[in-house]
Motif scaffolding. Structure first.
Motif, PDB file in Angstrom:
ATOM      1  N   THR A   1       0.829  -1.207   0.000  1.00  0.00           N
ATOM      2  CA  THR A   1       0.000   0.000   0.000  1.00  0.00           C
ATOM      3  C   THR A   1       0.862   1.255   0.000  1.00  0.00           C
ATOM      4  O   THR A   1       0.615   2.205  -0.760  1.00  0.00           O
ATOM      5  CB  THR A   1      -0.936   0.001   1.218  1.00  0.00           C
ATOM      6  N   VAL A   2       1.880   1.282   0.855  1.00  0.00           N
ATOM      7  CA  VAL A   2       2.782   2.443   0.901  1.00  0.00           C
ATOM      8  C   VAL A   2       3.482   2.621  -0.448  1.00  0.00           C
ATOM      9  O   VAL A   2       3.561   3.739  -0.982  1.00  0.00           O
ATOM     10  CB  VAL A   2       3.812   2.276   2.037  1.00  0.00           C
ATOM     11  N   ALA A   3       3.979   1.521  -1.024  1.00  0.00           N
ATOM     12  CA  ALA A   3       4.657   1.612  -2.319  1.00  0.00           C
ATOM     13  C   ALA A   3       3.698   2.056  -3.422  1.00  0.00           C
ATOM     14  O   ALA A   3       4.078   2.809  -4.330  1.00  0.00           O
ATOM     15  CB  ALA A   3       5.273   0.256  -2.675  1.00  0.00           C
ATOM     16  N   GLY A   4       2.436   1.616  -3.340  1.00  0.00           N
ATOM     17  CA  GLY A   4       1.444   2.038  -4.323  1.00  0.00           C
ATOM     18  C   GLY A   4       1.178   3.535  -4.266  1.00  0.00           C
ATOM     19  O   GLY A   4       1.033   4.203  -5.300  1.00  0.00           O
ATOM     20  N   LEU A   5       1.123   4.071  -3.054  1.00  0.00           N
ATOM     21  CA  LEU A   5       0.916   5.512  -2.908  1.00  0.00           C
ATOM     22  C   LEU A   5       2.128   6.300  -3.403  1.00  0.00           C
ATOM     23  O   LEU A   5       1.983   7.371  -4.012  1.00  0.00           O
ATOM     24  CB  LEU A   5       0.619   5.845  -1.447  1.00  0.00           C
ATOM     25  N   VAL A   6       3.321   5.772  -3.151  1.00  0.00           N
ATOM     26  CA  VAL A   6       4.529   6.406  -3.695  1.00  0.00           C
ATOM     27  C   VAL A   6       4.500   6.371  -5.217  1.00  0.00           C
ATOM     28  O   VAL A   6       4.835   7.364  -5.886  1.00  0.00           O
ATOM     29  CB  VAL A   6       5.789   5.697  -3.156  1.00  0.00           C
ATOM     30  N   LEU A   7       4.096   5.237  -5.778  1.00  0.00           N
ATOM     31  CA  LEU A   7       3.964   5.107  -7.232  1.00  0.00           C
ATOM     32  C   LEU A   7       3.012   6.162  -7.785  1.00  0.00           C
ATOM     33  O   LEU A   7       3.295   6.792  -8.819  1.00  0.00           O
ATOM     34  CB  LEU A   7       3.462   3.708  -7.577  1.00  0.00           C
ATOM     35  N   LEU A   8       1.901   6.366  -7.111  1.00  0.00           N
ATOM     36  CA  LEU A   8       0.929   7.357  -7.562  1.00  0.00           C
ATOM     37  C   LEU A   8       1.536   8.753  -7.547  1.00  0.00           C
ATOM     38  O   LEU A   8       1.336   9.542  -8.478  1.00  0.00           O
ATOM     39  CB  LEU A   8      -0.315   7.296  -6.674  1.00  0.00           C
ATOM     40  N   GLY A   9       2.302   9.064  -6.499  1.00  0.00           N
ATOM     41  CA  GLY A   9       2.952  10.363  -6.432  1.00  0.00           C
ATOM     42  C   GLY A   9       3.956  10.559  -7.553  1.00  0.00           C
ATOM     43  O   GLY A   9       4.030  11.641  -8.166  1.00  0.00           O
ATOM     44  N   ILE A  10       4.735   9.517  -7.854  1.00  0.00           N
ATOM     45  CA  ILE A  10       5.720   9.600  -8.935  1.00  0.00           C
ATOM     46  C   ILE A  10       5.023   9.788 -10.279  1.00  0.00           C
ATOM     47  O   ILE A  10       5.435  10.599 -11.117  1.00  0.00           O
ATOM     48  CB  ILE A  10       6.601   8.340  -8.948  1.00  0.00           C
TER      49      ILE A  10
ATOM     50  N   VAL B   1      -3.471   0.380  -9.277  1.00  0.00           N
ATOM     51  CA  VAL B   1      -2.496  -0.430  -8.537  1.00  0.00           C
ATOM     52  C   VAL B   1      -2.559  -0.109  -7.043  1.00  0.00           C
ATOM     53  O   VAL B   1      -2.680  -0.996  -6.193  1.00  0.00           O
ATOM     54  CB  VAL B   1      -1.072  -0.189  -9.075  1.00  0.00           C
ATOM     55  N   ALA B   2      -2.480   1.186  -6.712  1.00  0.00           N
ATOM     56  CA  ALA B   2      -2.516   1.593  -5.303  1.00  0.00           C
ATOM     57  C   ALA B   2      -3.860   1.278  -4.671  1.00  0.00           C
ATOM     58  O   ALA B   2      -3.937   0.846  -3.510  1.00  0.00           O
ATOM     59  CB  ALA B   2      -2.211   3.088  -5.182  1.00  0.00           C
ATOM     60  N   GLY B   3      -4.949   1.468  -5.426  1.00  0.00           N
ATOM     61  CA  GLY B   3      -6.282   1.181  -4.902  1.00  0.00           C
ATOM     62  C   GLY B   3      -6.466  -0.280  -4.564  1.00  0.00           C
ATOM     63  O   GLY B   3      -7.087  -0.624  -3.544  1.00  0.00           O
ATOM     64  N   GLY B   4      -5.928  -1.172  -5.387  1.00  0.00           N
ATOM     65  CA  GLY B   4      -6.038  -2.600  -5.114  1.00  0.00           C
ATOM     66  C   GLY B   4      -5.316  -2.988  -3.834  1.00  0.00           C
ATOM     67  O   GLY B   4      -5.858  -3.714  -2.991  1.00  0.00           O
ATOM     68  N   MET B   5      -4.088  -2.501  -3.662  1.00  0.00           N
ATOM     69  CA  MET B   5      -3.322  -2.827  -2.462  1.00  0.00           C
ATOM     70  C   MET B   5      -3.968  -2.251  -1.203  1.00  0.00           C
ATOM     71  O   MET B   5      -4.081  -2.928  -0.176  1.00  0.00           O
ATOM     72  CB  MET B   5      -1.889  -2.303  -2.597  1.00  0.00           C
ATOM     73  N   ALA B   6      -4.388  -0.993  -1.271  1.00  0.00           N
ATOM     74  CA  ALA B   6      -5.008  -0.359  -0.101  1.00  0.00           C
ATOM     75  C   ALA B   6      -6.306  -1.063   0.274  1.00  0.00           C
ATOM     76  O   ALA B   6      -6.589  -1.289   1.462  1.00  0.00           O
ATOM     77  CB  ALA B   6      -5.262   1.121  -0.385  1.00  0.00           C
ATOM     78  N   SER B   7      -7.106  -1.431  -0.723  1.00  0.00           N
ATOM     79  CA  SER B   7      -8.369  -2.127  -0.442  1.00  0.00           C
ATOM     80  C   SER B   7      -8.122  -3.489   0.181  1.00  0.00           C
ATOM     81  O   SER B   7      -8.837  -3.910   1.093  1.00  0.00           O
ATOM     82  CB  SER B   7      -9.177  -2.273  -1.735  1.00  0.00           C
ATOM     83  N   ALA B   8      -7.090  -4.196  -0.295  1.00  0.00           N
ATOM     84  CA  ALA B   8      -6.754  -5.504   0.285  1.00  0.00           C
ATOM     85  C   ALA B   8      -6.360  -5.360   1.747  1.00  0.00           C
ATOM     86  O   ALA B   8      -6.747  -6.173   2.597  1.00  0.00           O
ATOM     87  CB  ALA B   8      -5.618  -6.145  -0.515  1.00  0.00           C
ATOM     88  N   LEU B   9      -5.605  -4.327   2.066  1.00  0.00           N
ATOM     89  CA  LEU B   9      -5.185  -4.101   3.447  1.00  0.00           C
ATOM     90  C   LEU B   9      -6.391  -3.826   4.339  1.00  0.00           C
ATOM     91  O   LEU B   9      -6.481  -4.352   5.461  1.00  0.00           O
ATOM     92  CB  LEU B   9      -4.204  -2.930   3.505  1.00  0.00           C
ATOM     93  N   VAL B  10      -7.328  -3.022   3.855  1.00  0.00           N
ATOM     94  CA  VAL B  10      -8.525  -2.699   4.637  1.00  0.00           C
ATOM     95  C   VAL B  10      -9.368  -3.954   4.874  1.00  0.00           C
ATOM     96  O   VAL B  10      -9.818  -4.223   5.997  1.00  0.00           O
ATOM     97  CB  VAL B  10      -9.354  -1.614   3.918  1.00  0.00           C
TER      98      VAL B  10
END
Length: 409
Positions: A288-297, A374-383
């Motif tokens: 999730t953290v890496a996905g959010l970093v990816l979104l920022g990049i 990508v980030a949405g999938g990881m964050a949703s899985a964590l939740v």
């Protein structure tokens, strides 16, 4: 089962399960060429990928219960034959609509190998042993995503995109030979499910009433959605936005898959010290953290293509840790119906992936669109993991099961 027999089993099952990744990934370098050939949009071309995922999802729902009733070998061989026929017809498709429909059929055939390979592992192992064998299996099948785009790009040096599907047909024939001569039946008649449609419906109802199981299935599906968002969008992002040619794309895509494979093998060592539940939770947090970093990049362009690929690599590595452990914990809860449970698990994974893949195109097919999904999938899985599965409340995993049969000739 001796170490040599276990290795041989992993190689056999890995070759079977590789048909899914090859079917999905091998034609990725040709997506822009297919769009040009049929004079259609990139979103329409991406729907051919969605068609495959839909076929994989539906096929597993059908083949899983069937394999619990009649055994593993017959559905595997029949499904592989269907995949061969569909691959030949894809190579002859006259329009993008026909190609999309045939990709659904191709996915239906590939589903047999995917669900039955997982069920065979559960027939023979459980608990931590299941997760360890599955991690080794992912090493073998993980070579497919690494090699598939590269193989596809090399084929495109000598042929058009239709030649990729001809190659898939040849692979399907080889796969049938492996199924016929390399795999014995692992589900004896005494352990098979009876009762037809009514029994199947009861099995699915029982599975869907198990809250942790359903949550783990969703977690695996959402983690897979991140991968399919990358698979769907990467050819357009890397080739059109960052000007990589087909061969360069194949190598860049393969580098990401290597990260996923390396993580699956690190998982074997981690399981010696930590529970699958703990590894799963940590992997989803990192992803999730890496996905959010990816979104920022992607949104700012900071660091350019190297930074984008590095963030993607971390996300894929996190998925490589999550994907063996979520199924291992889920299927350990339902060893009495491994085929049906594997079918539901695989169907949800590919079903959510089928939704995620075109979302990248709908959102604009750029780096930001891909990163969002990508980030949405990881964050949703964590939740879902923490709100539905609640890993701290799961029962302790079963002791390692001894093999019930020798599965290879």
């Amino acid at each position: 089962m001796s170490p040599r027999q276990r290795l041989r089993l992993i190689l056999v099952l890995g070759s079977l399960i590789a048909v899914g990744p090859l079917t999905i990934d091998m034609y990725l370098p040709a997506l822009p060429a297919i769009g040009d050939d049929f004079a259609t949009s990139s979103a329409a071309v991406q729907l051919t990928l969605t068609g495959t995922l839909v076929g994989l999802a539906l096929g597993q729902l059908l083949i899983g219960p069937l394999s619990d009733a009649v055994g593993r070998r017959k559905p595997l061989i029949a499904g592989t034959a269907l995949h061969v026929v569909a691959s030949v017809l894809c190579a002859l498709a006259p329009s993008i609509a026909v190609l999309g429909a045939l990709r659904v059929v191709q996915g239906l055939g590939a589903a047999a190998a995917a669900v039955i390979a997982m069920a065979v592992v559960r027939d023979l192992f459980s608990g931590t042993a299941f997760a360890q064998v599955l991690s080794r299996l992912l090493l073998v099948m993980g070579a497919a995503p690494v090699l598939a785009p590269t193989l596809g790009s090399e084929l495109l040096r000598w042929t058009q995109w239709r030649g990729v599907f001809a190659a898939l047909a040849v692979f399907g024939v080889l796969l049938m030979l492996v199924a016929v001569f390399g795999l014995r039946e692992t589900l004896p008649p005494a352990r098979r499910q009876r009762g037809g449609v009514v029994s199947t419906a009861r099995l699915y109802r029982s599975l869907l009433r198990d809250r942790p199981f359903v949550g783990l299935v969703l977690v695996a599906g959402l983690a897979m959605a991140s991968i399919f968002a990358y698979v769907s969008g990467s050819s357009f992002v890397l080739q059109e936005q960052h000007d990589l040619d087909e061969q360069q794309f194949g190598f860049a895509f393969g580098a990401g898959a290597i990260g996923l494979i390396a993580a699956t093998q690190a998982n074997v060592r981690l399981l010696r010290r930590y529970s699958p539940q703990r590894i799963l939770a940590s992997a989803l947090l990192v992803g999730t953290v890496a996905g959010l970093v990816l979104l920022g990049i992607a949104a700012t362009g900071l660091g350019g293509l190297p930074a984008l690929l590095a963030a993607l690599w971390v996300v894929l590595a996190a998925a490589g840790l999550a994907l063996p452990n979520a199924p291992a914990v889920a299927l350990t809860r339902h060893g009495e119906a491994a085929g049906t449970a594997s079918a539901l698990l695989g169907s949800v994974q590919f079903g959510i992936g089928a939704v995620a893949a075109p979302m990248v195109g709908v959102l604009g097919n750029g780096a930001v669109a891909m990163a969002l999904v990508v980030a949405g999938g990881m964050a949703s899985a964590l939740v879902v993991l923490h709100l539905v599965v609640r890993p701290a409340q799961l029962d302790a995993p079963e002791p390692d099961a001894e093999p019930l049969a020798v599965a290879v000739h």
